[in-house]
Design a protein around this motif. Sequence first.
Motif, PDB file in Angstrom:
ATOM      1  N   SER A   1       0.815  -1.225   0.000  1.00  0.00           N
ATOM      2  CA  SER A   1       0.000   0.000   0.000  1.00  0.00           C
ATOM      3  C   SER A   1       0.844   1.269   0.000  1.00  0.00           C
ATOM      4  O   SER A   1       0.345   2.349  -0.323  1.00  0.00           O
ATOM      5  CB  SER A   1      -0.929   0.012   1.220  1.00  0.00           C
ATOM      6  N   ILE A   2       2.135   1.156   0.354  1.00  0.00           N
ATOM      7  CA  ILE A   2       2.985   2.360   0.377  1.00  0.00           C
ATOM      8  C   ILE A   2       4.087   2.311  -0.692  1.00  0.00           C
ATOM      9  O   ILE A   2       5.016   3.116  -0.653  1.00  0.00           O
ATOM     10  CB  ILE A   2       3.613   2.578   1.776  1.00  0.00           C
ATOM     11  N   ASN A   3       3.978   1.368  -1.596  1.00  0.00           N
ATOM     12  CA  ASN A   3       4.951   1.291  -2.689  1.00  0.00           C
ATOM     13  C   ASN A   3       4.932   2.606  -3.473  1.00  0.00           C
ATOM     14  O   ASN A   3       3.909   2.994  -4.023  1.00  0.00           O
ATOM     15  CB  ASN A   3       4.573   0.123  -3.606  1.00  0.00           C
ATOM     16  N   PRO A   4       6.042   3.326  -3.536  1.00  0.00           N
ATOM     17  CA  PRO A   4       6.034   4.664  -4.145  1.00  0.00           C
ATOM     18  C   PRO A   4       6.072   4.654  -5.670  1.00  0.00           C
ATOM     19  O   PRO A   4       5.855   5.692  -6.309  1.00  0.00           O
ATOM     20  CB  PRO A   4       7.299   5.309  -3.589  1.00  0.00           C
ATOM     21  N   TYR A   5       6.360   3.494  -6.256  1.00  0.00           N
ATOM     22  CA  TYR A   5       6.445   3.445  -7.717  1.00  0.00           C
ATOM     23  C   TYR A   5       5.041   3.555  -8.308  1.00  0.00           C
ATOM     24  O   TYR A   5       4.168   2.731  -7.994  1.00  0.00           O
ATOM     25  CB  TYR A   5       7.153   2.164  -8.165  1.00  0.00           C
ATOM     26  N   PRO A   6       4.789   4.581  -9.120  1.00  0.00           N
ATOM     27  CA  PRO A   6       3.418   4.874  -9.587  1.00  0.00           C
ATOM     28  C   PRO A   6       2.875   3.776 -10.497  1.00  0.00           C
ATOM     29  O   PRO A   6       3.421   3.544 -11.588  1.00  0.00           O
ATOM     30  CB  PRO A   6       3.566   6.194 -10.352  1.00  0.00           C
ATOM     31  N   PRO A   7       1.805   3.080 -10.089  1.00  0.00           N
ATOM     32  CA  PRO A   7       1.278   1.977 -10.894  1.00  0.00           C
ATOM     33  C   PRO A   7       0.783   2.420 -12.266  1.00  0.00           C
ATOM     34  O   PRO A   7       0.880   1.666 -13.231  1.00  0.00           O
ATOM     35  CB  PRO A   7       0.140   1.410 -10.037  1.00  0.00           C
ATOM     36  N   ALA A   8       0.253   3.641 -12.368  1.00  0.00           N
ATOM     37  CA  ALA A   8      -0.263   4.106 -13.657  1.00  0.00           C
ATOM     38  C   ALA A   8       0.829   4.186 -14.723  1.00  0.00           C
ATOM     39  O   ALA A   8       0.547   4.082 -15.924  1.00  0.00           O
ATOM     40  CB  ALA A   8      -0.941   5.465 -13.494  1.00  0.00           C
ATOM     41  N   ARG A   9       2.081   4.352 -14.286  1.00  0.00           N
ATOM     42  CA  ARG A   9       3.188   4.422 -15.244  1.00  0.00           C
ATOM     43  C   ARG A   9       3.393   3.081 -15.954  1.00  0.00           C
ATOM     44  O   ARG A   9       3.996   3.024 -17.030  1.00  0.00           O
ATOM     45  CB  ARG A   9       4.479   4.830 -14.534  1.00  0.00           C
ATOM     46  N   LEU A  10       2.894   2.006 -15.340  1.00  0.00           N
ATOM     47  CA  LEU A  10       3.067   0.693 -15.950  1.00  0.00           C
ATOM     48  C   LEU A  10       2.390   0.623 -17.308  1.00  0.00           C
ATOM     49  O   LEU A  10       2.830  -0.122 -18.190  1.00  0.00           O
ATOM     50  CB  LEU A  10       2.500  -0.402 -15.036  1.00  0.00           C
ATOM     51  N   GLU A  11       1.312   1.401 -17.477  1.00  0.00           N
ATOM     52  CA  GLU A  11       0.594   1.404 -18.758  1.00  0.00           C
ATOM     53  C   GLU A  11       1.438   1.949 -19.886  1.00  0.00           C
ATOM     54  O   GLU A  11       1.218   1.613 -21.059  1.00  0.00           O
ATOM     55  CB  GLU A  11      -0.679   2.241 -18.648  1.00  0.00           C
ATOM     56  N   THR A  12       2.398   2.793 -19.560  1.00  0.00           N
ATOM     57  CA  THR A  12       3.170   3.492 -20.602  1.00  0.00           C
ATOM     58  C   THR A  12       4.440   2.759 -21.012  1.00  0.00           C
ATOM     59  O   THR A  12       5.100   3.164 -21.959  1.00  0.00           O
ATOM     60  CB  THR A  12       3.553   4.900 -20.109  1.00  0.00           C
ATOM     61  N   ILE A  13       4.780   1.681 -20.305  1.00  0.00           N
ATOM     62  CA  ILE A  13       6.013   0.964 -20.622  1.00  0.00           C
ATOM     63  C   ILE A  13       5.813   0.150 -21.900  1.00  0.00           C
ATOM     64  O   ILE A  13       4.879  -0.649 -21.986  1.00  0.00           O
ATOM     65  CB  ILE A  13       6.410   0.021 -19.473  1.00  0.00           C
ATOM     66  N   PRO A  14       6.651   0.326 -22.908  1.00  0.00           N
ATOM     67  CA  PRO A  14       6.513  -0.478 -24.133  1.00  0.00           C
ATOM     68  C   PRO A  14       6.684  -1.967 -23.833  1.00  0.00           C
ATOM     69  O   PRO A  14       7.602  -2.358 -23.103  1.00  0.00           O
ATOM     70  CB  PRO A  14       7.650   0.037 -25.023  1.00  0.00           C
ATOM     71  N   VAL A  15       5.808  -2.783 -24.362  1.00  0.00           N
ATOM     72  CA  VAL A  15       5.886  -4.222 -24.126  1.00  0.00           C
ATOM     73  C   VAL A  15       7.184  -4.768 -24.723  1.00  0.00           C
ATOM     74  O   VAL A  15       7.534  -4.468 -25.868  1.00  0.00           O
ATOM     75  CB  VAL A  15       4.662  -4.939 -24.738  1.00  0.00           C
ATOM     76  N   GLY A  16       7.905  -5.542 -23.922  1.00  0.00           N
ATOM     77  CA  GLY A  16       9.131  -6.173 -24.386  1.00  0.00           C
ATOM     78  C   GLY A  16      10.387  -5.362 -24.156  1.00  0.00           C
ATOM     79  O   GLY A  16      11.499  -5.865 -24.373  1.00  0.00           O
ATOM     80  N   LYS A  17      10.265  -4.103 -23.721  1.00  0.00           N
ATOM     81  CA  LYS A  17      11.441  -3.261 -23.513  1.00  0.00           C
ATOM     82  C   LYS A  17      11.870  -3.315 -22.046  1.00  0.00           C
ATOM     83  O   LYS A  17      11.072  -3.066 -21.134  1.00  0.00           O
ATOM     84  CB  LYS A  17      11.130  -1.816 -23.888  1.00  0.00           C
TER      85      LYS A  17
END
Length: 392
Positions: free
Chosen positions: A76-92
């Motif tokens: 619950s306190i993980n600071p890494y923004p989960p929404a940024r996961l959507e922007t990561i190119p698949v496979g990179k």
Amino acid sequence: MRIFHEKEFPRLLDMLYDSALDPERWQAFLNALPGPFGGAHGILHFYDVATATTPVFQHFGDDPGLNSSYAKHFHSINPYPPARLETIPVGKIIYASDLLDPEIAERTEFYADFMRPQGITTDHLGVSLHNDGYGVTLLSIAPHESVYRSNRETYRRQLALLVPHLMRAIEINRVTTAARTAQRALGTGLDALRLAAFLVDGTGRLLLANRKAEDLLRRDSVLCTDRSKRLRAANCAHNAAFEVAVMRALRRPTALATQPVRLTSSASGRAFVAWAVPMRSEQPNGLNHRSQFMLGLRAEATTVLVLVVAAGCALSIPPEAIQVAFKLSAAEARLVSALIAGRTLAQYARDSGHSRNTVRNQLASALEKTDTRRQVELVAAIVGTLGTLESR
């Protein structure tokens, strides 16, 4: 890298493709990663776009106590923004520092009490393995700080070798899981109705069959499969009509009503009735109930559901139940009940004393009220909601 190529890589691939076909083996594969990746800790995340959360995750390499505390507190306190996961190119392959500035990360409780005690750096590795707009699958892997600093590029290259296989395994896992779900849903839902249900593709090739359908194939010789696994009427005299019914179900309707096909058991001579129902939605707004069975299977695969019941055990649903459940008129409900029992429009018109035009108008109104396009869809929709089988 030489040891990894010769020993670790083949072993990991073997475990990975086992995991692709059996989701319960994923943890064993993940638990094998710390060895060749410098005692790594890591998480396989499943991020849900709609809720912007990671409701599912699998750890590896962590202290069991910290695993428990991650789920209870640190998640619950993980600071890494989960929404940024959507922007990561698949496979990179990316670094954690691409998502969050290391100086900011190091000032958090999450880093002080969870990452640092385990030797997890703020620039550990990550890769997006799947992103369909609804969810993201991300692997985070963190070789221990004591070896990562001097071997970061080596570990990145090792992960790069695994990435295409990881992506393929996730896709296989997704499709095979959906196929199993479809098979369970088809079997469980239609076994409750005691209907024989076959799912065939656009060429008539058999894809799935519930238990009642397998009995028809094995014992009653009502239907059979040829060398190409295409479903056929066992009685050759009825096969042409059966194939026409399946082909019609693959096309958009050209007529208001499509009649069921009568089949005969070549073993006992008993009569059966078959309906060919399209699995795709005829509605412009999206999926229907039937097509939910096929989520995750090949989108381009056109499929038909073939329902078979013995003519002596016709479907029987009281008109009153149909009228209340689907808000039909009494006359429309009586017509639909008769159609479900296997009577044709002509037979119903004759027996009820109505003209054929009147009966066709009643059918058209019932189709509109139930959001169906043809008679077999109407029957399937009502049977799927209210269906019970009673011996006459």
